[in-house]
Design a protein around this motif. Structure first.
Motif, short mmCIF file in Angstrom:
data_model
loop_
_atom_site.label_atom_id
_atom_site.label_comp_id
_atom_site.label_asym_id
_atom_site.label_seq_id
_atom_site.Cartn_x
_atom_site.Cartn_y
_atom_site.Cartn_z
N ILE A 47 5.13 6.96 -3.62
CA ILE A 47 4.44 5.96 -3.45
C ILE A 47 4.67 4.45 -4.25
O ILE A 47 4.52 3.67 -2.78
CB ILE A 47 4.25 5.59 -4.81
CG1 ILE A 47 3.45 7.03 -5.01
CG2 ILE A 47 3.39 4.88 -5.42
CD1 ILE A 47 2.65 6.92 -6.84
N GLN A 48 6.39 4.07 -4.43
CA GLN A 48 7.27 2.96 -2.97
C GLN A 48 7.27 2.78 -2.47
O GLN A 48 7.18 1.68 -1.50
CB GLN A 48 8.64 3.00 -4.08
CG GLN A 48 9.49 2.19 -3.57
CD GLN A 48 10.42 2.43 -3.54
OE1 GLN A 48 10.49 1.35 -2.05
NE2 GLN A 48 11.32 2.79 -3.59
N GLY A 49 7.56 3.65 -1.48
CA GLY A 49 7.78 3.53 0.26
C GLY A 49 6.15 3.28 0.96
O GLY A 49 6.22 2.17 1.33
N ALA A 50 5.09 3.49 0.46
CA ALA A 50 3.71 3.23 0.60
C ALA A 50 3.60 1.91 0.34
O ALA A 50 3.33 1.55 1.44
CB ALA A 50 3.48 4.73 0.07
N ALA A 51 3.75 1.78 -0.57
CA ALA A 51 2.96 0.28 -1.36
C ALA A 51 3.79 -0.02 -0.89
O ALA A 51 2.88 -1.35 0.43
CB ALA A 51 3.32 0.59 -2.44
#
Lengths: 341, 341
Positions: free
Chosen positions: B94-98
């Motif tokens: 999620i972090q990378g996506a956000a």
DNA sequence: CTGAAAGCGCTTACAG
DNA sequence: CTGAAAGCGCTTACAG
């Protein structure tokens, strides 16, 4: 090899379509959808039937355009997302917020605050992209908070830095009470020389946890032990534990202001051959993987962090819908006794 | 005490406003904003000046309505959010996506898949609420995947269950290669009796990691050791380690299919008085808190999980914009040698 | 290269 | 209680 996929743009039925099938005007359909009281029971039934048969769902953009509402709320998180997400505390807040949001009509969007261009983030927030914002990030300039709060409903999950006297809304735990709860437990277990590893003392949460520890010890007629400052990370906790051990002040217990730090400190205590809780009892805050994935498992105060995330959304929605809420909402806490005390 | 806050609904400037200030029509302003090549340099300058002075930002809803684009992408996550977020693996995705999304024109929204009413989630996704979806949740019925992929661009971060022969797009790591990398490292360190704690064998990732371990050992002319199945959690890893220890097969190394399980297994090895890496060497997968917050720190294969999240968004945006992408995108992996081997 | 006009799919006074 | 009409703020053929 690459593939090309085409998507059948099955244009979903429109208001007009429903109206035609139900034999009424689109105004009436709209009224039914929005639960207007002034529509015949019969008409309502007929319209609802048509809606069901067509599988009609209102177009968000069109509705948003006329209502001037987006049904979106932003969760503002710091640019250092790696550190942010590595902390289970924040992951838990987001989890609770996402879960609660899914039970409402609002969608939650993750908004990363650009540190190089904070204006960009503020612009986005103020320009009607969202109906409200949840702040989990310390904005660079605290004055920015005030400005934002004037434009859209805002709920804070972290205390803004600087002294803000404007009307802001915060959802938080009572850090002082949490620290007191953990410390009192240590005292109840018969410990008398209680040290602490604090959080960063340039944050109010860090200071409050320290104060809860100190006040509780003093109230019990004891003398506060040594204090070493940490940064909420395991390695910071380990370093603080080393400093504590290397100092001349003996201690038989330590209150550690976060489970992440406690996990790091525990490794150091083990290295030095100290028994937990035999030689040193440990009580901490946060009930997550860092308090259970240790040996022994850690006595801690559950800050009900997911509930905090949920409460943030709940309060924000109340604000968006024109309600009034308390400036500060405190999430209940709970002592969880395990083998480290 | 409660407070009531009123928000100054400073209606942001509109296209018309910019047009008036620039002395052109709103069509022209629109063209400038959208980078149409057929506008005089002078006009562009004048319009941009007006935009800057007014701090104009296009209204999302209006634009969305006419373009039939929302500029939103959904990250679909399982209903069991607590377990989901507790796994640092997903937090990292999620972090990378956000982070990646914030560099694009798309907003990322978290969508929790309702297990009781999966139709609700699908409806939401298909009804034009988002331009595309990222799937991190195994939908209840695999046929739902296909259906969804036909309606909107979709990128998977987990392999759908069942055999899907339709055109789907996946971003993942090469699990077999990752397991092989870790196992080969154990062999290079001179270990000959290598056991494994696998992931759930009803998932393709679990089976592939097991296969990578087995194939590598066989290829080296050795005999695969015992295998105990885990569930990717620390306690599951601990339980599996106990079973391994209680069996009669001796081992001098173990490949553990996730860092979370490795952390749990390590506790058990310590309890039983086994030295790591002296008696047993450990190599695992995932480079996160669970592989560094241990003593000794764990040799592992970094799956570059944040990069995976970023790649998911990147590929989805390509799809949304009509591009073609490979059915499978593999994220690079990397061996990180630490003290457990 | 630029403008007037139509239209995206809704909601909501305004009449009746 | 219901419908016709205007309008939310954009984009984009269509003319010129």
């Amino acid at each position: 090899m690459t593939t090309e996929t085409s998507h059948d743009t099955t244009l979903s039925p429109t208001l007009e379509g429903v109206a035609a099938l139900a034999g009424v005007s689109s105004s009436t359909v709209s009224r039914v959808i929005n639960g207007s009281p002034q529509v015949t029971e019969q008409t309502v039934a007929r319209v609802n039937d048509a809606i069901a048969r067509l599988g009609y769902v209102p177009n968000r953009a069109a509705r948003s355009l006329v209502r001037r509402r987006t049904q979106m709320i932003a969760m503002v998180i710091p640019e250092r997302t790696a550190e942010f997400f590595a902390d289970p505390y924040f992951a838990e807040v987001i989890q609770g917020a996402a879960m609660y949001a899914s039970s409402t009509d609002y969608s939650l969007t993750l908004l990363i605050e650009s540190e190089s261009a904070p204006e960009k983030t503020h612009q986005f927030l103020r320009r009607g992209n969202v109906d409200g914002a949840l702040i989990l990030s310390h904005f660079s300039a605290s004055s920015a908070y005030l400005e934002l709060s004037r434009s859209i409903p805002v709920v804070f999950g972290v205390r803004p830095t600087g002294d803000i006297d404007a009307e802001i809304h915060i959802v938080d735990v009572d850090n002082t009470a949490a620290a007191a709860l953990a410390t009192q437990h240590l005292i109840d277990r018969g410990r008398t020389r209680i040290a602490t590893i604090s959080g960063p003392l340039d944050t109010s949460a860090g200071r409050e946890r320290l104060e809860g520890w100190r006040a509780t010890i003093t109230a019990a007629g004891l003398v506060p032990g040594a204090c070493e400052e940490g940064d909420y990370t395991p390695s910071g906790g380990a370093a603080a534990a080393r400093r504590l051990l290397d100092s001349t002040t003996p201690f038989d217990a330590v209150f550690i202001a976060s489970a992440q730090m406690a996990a790091g400190a525990l490794v150091v205590l083990n290295e030095r051959g100290l028994e937990v809780p035999g030689d040193v009892a440990i009580a901490t805050l946060d009930n997550n993987a860092f308090s259970t994935n240790t040996s022994p498992q850690l006595t801690t105060v559950d800050l009900h962090t997911a509930d905090k995330g949920a409460a943030m959304v709940e309060k924000l929605v109340e604000l968006i819908q024109g309600g009034t809420i308390d400036p500060v909402t405190l999430v209940p806490i709970e002592l969880v006794t395990r083998d480290s005390t």
